[in-house]
Design a protein around this motif. Structure first.
Motif, PDB file in Angstrom:
ATOM      1  N   GLU A 114     -13.357   2.973  65.570  1.00 61.73           N
ATOM      2  CA  GLU A 114     -12.659   1.783  65.070  1.00 61.73           C
ATOM      3  C   GLU A 114     -11.772   2.181  63.899  1.00 61.73           C
ATOM      4  OE1 GLU A 114     -13.940  -2.531  63.452  1.00 61.73           O
ATOM      5  OE2 GLU A 114     -15.156  -1.754  65.101  1.00 61.73           O
ATOM      6  N   VAL A 115     -10.512   1.793  63.949  1.00 61.02           N
ATOM      7  CA  VAL A 115      -9.569   2.166  62.892  1.00 61.02           C
ATOM      8  C   VAL A 115      -9.603   1.132  61.766  1.00 61.02           C
ATOM      9  CG1 VAL A 115      -7.134   2.658  62.352  1.00 61.02           C
ATOM     10  CG2 VAL A 115      -8.085   3.364  64.559  1.00 61.02           C
ATOM     11  N   CYS A 116      -9.405  -0.148  62.116  1.00 58.76           N
ATOM     12  CA  CYS A 116      -9.458  -1.199  61.088  1.00 58.76           C
ATOM     13  C   CYS A 116      -9.505  -2.584  61.724  1.00 58.76           C
ATOM     14  CB  CYS A 116      -8.251  -1.117  60.150  1.00 58.76           C
ATOM     15  SG  CYS A 116      -6.670  -1.282  60.994  1.00 58.76           S
ATOM     16  N   PRO A 117     -10.072  -3.566  60.993  1.00 59.98           N
ATOM     17  CA  PRO A 117     -10.068  -4.942  61.493  1.00 59.98           C
ATOM     18  C   PRO A 117      -8.686  -5.549  61.276  1.00 59.98           C
ATOM     19  CG  PRO A 117     -11.184  -4.836  59.378  1.00 59.98           C
ATOM     20  CD  PRO A 117     -10.775  -3.434  59.708  1.00 59.98           C
ATOM     21  N   LEU A 118      -8.305  -6.472  62.153  1.00 62.18           N
ATOM     22  CA  LEU A 118      -6.989  -7.108  62.061  1.00 62.18           C
ATOM     23  C   LEU A 118      -7.130  -8.630  62.123  1.00 62.18           C
ATOM     24  CD1 LEU A 118      -5.179  -4.930  64.770  1.00 62.18           C
ATOM     25  CD2 LEU A 118      -5.088  -4.563  62.304  1.00 62.18           C
ATOM     26  N   SER A 119      -6.165  -9.318  61.522  1.00 63.02           N
ATOM     27  CA  SER A 119      -6.075 -10.777  61.638  1.00 63.02           C
ATOM     28  C   SER A 119      -4.723 -11.193  61.087  1.00 63.02           C
ATOM     29  CB  SER A 119      -7.209 -11.454  60.849  1.00 63.02           C
ATOM     30  OG  SER A 119      -7.140 -11.054  59.495  1.00 63.02           O
ATOM     31  N   ALA A 120      -4.433 -12.493  61.151  1.00 65.37           N
ATOM     32  CA  ALA A 120      -3.153 -12.990  60.635  1.00 65.37           C
ATOM     33  C   ALA A 120      -3.170 -12.984  59.110  1.00 65.37           C
ATOM     34  CB  ALA A 120      -2.906 -14.400  61.149  1.00 65.37           C
ATOM     35  N   ARG A 121      -2.083 -12.531  58.520  1.00 64.25           N
ATOM     36  CA  ARG A 121      -1.996 -12.462  57.058  1.00 64.25           C
ATOM     37  C   ARG A 121      -0.736 -13.172  56.561  1.00 64.25           C
ATOM     38  NH1 ARG A 121      -5.860  -8.113  55.889  1.00 64.25           N
ATOM     39  NH2 ARG A 121      -7.112  -8.320  57.776  1.00 64.25           N
ATOM     40  N   MET A 122      -0.812 -13.615  55.314  1.00 65.43           N
ATOM     41  CA  MET A 122       0.366 -14.185  54.677  1.00 65.43           C
ATOM     42  C   MET A 122       0.954 -13.146  53.737  1.00 65.43           C
ATOM     43  SD  MET A 122       0.816 -17.463  52.159  1.00 65.43           S
ATOM     44  CE  MET A 122       0.357 -18.725  53.300  1.00 65.43           C
ATOM     45  N   VAL A 123       2.260 -12.919  53.875  1.00 65.30           N
ATOM     46  CA  VAL A 123       2.938 -11.963  52.992  1.00 65.30           C
ATOM     47  C   VAL A 123       4.040 -12.690  52.232  1.00 65.30           C
ATOM     48  CG1 VAL A 123       2.420  -9.903  54.351  1.00 65.30           C
ATOM     49  CG2 VAL A 123       4.470 -11.221  54.902  1.00 65.30           C
ATOM     50  N   VAL A 124       4.323 -12.203  51.021  1.00 66.29           N
ATOM     51  CA  VAL A 124       5.297 -12.879  50.164  1.00 66.29           C
ATOM     52  C   VAL A 124       6.307 -11.866  49.633  1.00 66.29           C
ATOM     53  CG1 VAL A 124       5.578 -14.257  48.043  1.00 66.29           C
ATOM     54  CG2 VAL A 124       3.571 -14.615  49.478  1.00 66.29           C
ATOM     55  N   ASN A 125       7.556 -12.299  49.571  1.00 62.73           N
ATOM     56  CA  ASN A 125       8.607 -11.469  48.987  1.00 62.73           C
ATOM     57  C   ASN A 125       8.311 -11.240  47.508  1.00 62.73           C
ATOM     58  OD1 ASN A 125      11.275 -11.809  47.224  1.00 62.73           O
ATOM     59  ND2 ASN A 125      11.781 -10.640  49.051  1.00 62.73           N
ATOM     60  N   GLN A 126       8.585 -10.026  47.010  1.00 59.79           N
ATOM     61  CA  GLN A 126       8.196  -9.682  45.640  1.00 59.79           C
ATOM     62  C   GLN A 126       8.929 -10.520  44.589  1.00 59.79           C
ATOM     63  OE1 GLN A 126       8.617  -5.367  45.609  1.00 59.79           O
ATOM     64  NE2 GLN A 126       6.548  -5.107  46.354  1.00 59.79           N
ATOM     65  N   VAL A 127      10.201 -10.806  44.821  1.00 59.08           N
ATOM     66  CA  VAL A 127      10.965 -11.616  43.862  1.00 59.08           C
ATOM     67  C   VAL A 127      10.527 -13.080  43.940  1.00 59.08           C
ATOM     68  CG1 VAL A 127      13.268 -12.403  43.168  1.00 59.08           C
ATOM     69  CG2 VAL A 127      12.933 -10.048  43.944  1.00 59.08           C
ATOM     70  N   SER A 128      10.328 -13.576  45.161  1.00 49.23           N
ATOM     71  CA  SER A 128       9.889 -14.979  45.346  1.00 49.23           C
ATOM     72  C   SER A 128       8.574 -15.234  44.624  1.00 49.23           C
ATOM     73  CB  SER A 128       9.703 -15.299  46.832  1.00 49.23           C
ATOM     74  OG  SER A 128      10.868 -15.029  47.557  1.00 49.23           O
ATOM     75  N   MET A 129       7.706 -14.222  44.627  1.00 50.41           N
ATOM     76  CA  MET A 129       6.389 -14.369  43.995  1.00 50.41           C
ATOM     77  C   MET A 129       6.547 -14.674  42.505  1.00 50.41           C
ATOM     78  SD  MET A 129       3.333 -14.309  45.184  1.00 50.41           S
ATOM     79  CE  MET A 129       1.735 -14.539  44.473  1.00 50.41           C
ATOM     80  N   LYS A 130       7.576 -14.078  41.903  1.00 49.76           N
ATOM     81  CA  LYS A 130       7.814 -14.329  40.463  1.00 49.76           C
ATOM     82  C   LYS A 130       8.552 -15.653  40.268  1.00 49.76           C
ATOM     83  CE  LYS A 130       8.007  -9.436  39.204  1.00 49.76           C
ATOM     84  NZ  LYS A 130       8.163  -8.774  40.496  1.00 49.76           N
ATOM     85  N   MET A 131       9.578 -15.889  41.081  1.00 42.17           N
ATOM     86  CA  MET A 131      10.434 -17.072  40.894  1.00 42.17           C
ATOM     87  C   MET A 131       9.726 -18.364  41.287  1.00 42.17           C
ATOM     88  SD  MET A 131      13.757 -15.810  40.382  1.00 42.17           S
ATOM     89  CE  MET A 131      14.839 -16.961  41.170  1.00 42.17           C
ATOM     90  N   GLU A 132       8.946 -18.287  42.372  1.00 40.12           N
ATOM     91  CA  GLU A 132       8.322 -19.503  42.918  1.00 40.12           C
ATOM     92  C   GLU A 132       6.810 -19.449  42.757  1.00 40.12           C
ATOM     93  OE1 GLU A 132       9.788 -22.145  44.037  1.00 40.12           O
ATOM     94  OE2 GLU A 132      11.839 -21.414  44.026  1.00 40.12           O
ATOM     95  N   ASN A 133       6.385 -18.817  41.693  1.00 34.88           N
ATOM     96  CA  ASN A 133       4.965 -18.550  41.507  1.00 34.88           C
ATOM     97  C   ASN A 133       4.082 -19.786  41.662  1.00 34.88           C
ATOM     98  OD1 ASN A 133       2.380 -18.004  40.087  1.00 34.88           O
ATOM     99  ND2 ASN A 133       3.288 -15.986  39.959  1.00 34.88           N
ATOM    100  N   GLU A 134       4.489 -20.872  41.033  1.00 32.93           N
ATOM    101  CA  GLU A 134       3.636 -22.072  41.057  1.00 32.93           C
ATOM    102  C   GLU A 134       3.506 -22.654  42.459  1.00 32.93           C
ATOM    103  OE1 GLU A 134       4.324 -25.156  38.153  1.00 32.93           O
ATOM    104  OE2 GLU A 134       4.468 -23.645  36.570  1.00 32.93           O
ATOM    105  N   ARG A 135       4.641 -22.787  43.143  1.00 34.51           N
ATOM    106  CA  ARG A 135       4.607 -23.374  44.497  1.00 34.51           C
ATOM    107  C   ARG A 135       3.800 -22.492  45.447  1.00 34.51           C
ATOM    108  NH1 ARG A 135      10.609 -24.573  46.337  1.00 34.51           N
ATOM    109  NH2 ARG A 135       9.753 -25.984  47.887  1.00 34.51           N
ATOM    110  N   ILE A 136       4.021 -21.191  45.334  1.00 33.18           N
ATOM    111  CA  ILE A 136       3.322 -20.277  46.249  1.00 33.18           C
ATOM    112  C   ILE A 136       1.828 -20.251  45.942  1.00 33.18           C
ATOM    113  CG2 ILE A 136       3.114 -17.855  46.967  1.00 33.18           C
ATOM    114  CD1 ILE A 136       6.227 -17.692  46.658  1.00 33.18           C
TER     115      ILE A 136
END
Length: 215
Positions: A178-200
């Motif tokens: 077995e290599v690794c478990p998988l599932s759906a993930r949420m990813v965020v743009n690095q700039v958006s994380m700073k600019m839209e921190n509260e909403r995200i």
């Protein structure tokens, strides 16, 4: 207020994501129209935009800021290796990445022999064999049904996603490692994380509650 843009993986992952979003009050009626030819769907009230993309393209849209947030499988994130933040495991689309082959391949795997590995995921396979097992292998990238490779002698083993394992069994193959478990993930743009921190952060917090309730 600017729009928050979501890139969703087409198909089952998008459907599951939208079901989950509805539980936190985020809906997009336009997306329910199966005949729609639209590419971008908008929720004006909440200032949200959604678009559907092929799984491997989702991290690209997010890295370059065309989408603030993406939903895709962990396999895609690992394979694409884009610069983004993985913020959450959404808990659906569960499966695992495995090394599979006929029982006879178990020995060559353990003896560190130079073997051929067929896969749709060359980067994941390379990382697993080179960095984790310190084993030199020849990696062959395929796009179609990977199970065929060991059967016709193209490779000793394959690295592929396994959900139930029934396709493997039907073709006389087994999960060898077995290599690794998988599932759906949420990813965020690095700039958006700073600019839209509260909403995200609020969105992540709301979704976490839904996951807790579902347990």
């Amino acid at each position: 207020m600017r729009y928050l843009t979501f890139a969703l993986t087409k198909g089952r992952l998008a459907e599951k994501t939208l079901e989950m979003f509805e539980k936190v009050g985020i809906s997009c009626e336009e997306m329910k129209d199966k005949d729609s030819r639209k590419l971008i769907f908008v929720n004006e009230d909440l200032k949200l935009k959604f678009f559907l993309a092929k799984g491997p393209d989702v991290p690209t849209y997010v890295e370059y800021g065309a989408a603030d947030i993406g939903i895709t499988g962990k396999d895609t994130i690992l394979e694409e290796g884009r610069k983004l933040y993985e913020v959450m495991d959404l808990g659906f689309g569960k499966c695992k990445m495995c090394v599979c082959g006929p029982e006879s391949a178990r020995e060559v795997l353990n003896n560190n022999q130079l073997i051929r590995v067929a896969t749709k995921y060359p980067n994941i396979a390379k990382d697993y064999f080179y960095n984790r097992k310190h084993q030199t292998v020849e990696i062959i990238k395929l796009n179609g049904s990977i199970e065929l490779a060991p059967i016709v002698g193209l490779s000793e083993v394959i690295v592929d996603i396994v959900e139930t394992g029934s396709t493997l069994r039907e073709n006389g193959l087994k999960i060898l490692e077995e290599v690794c478990p998988l599932s759906a993930r949420m990813v965020v743009n690095q700039v958006s994380m700073k600019m839209e921190n509260e909403r995200i952060r609020k969105l992540i917090c709301d979704l976490r509650k839904v996951l807790q309730e579902g347990k």
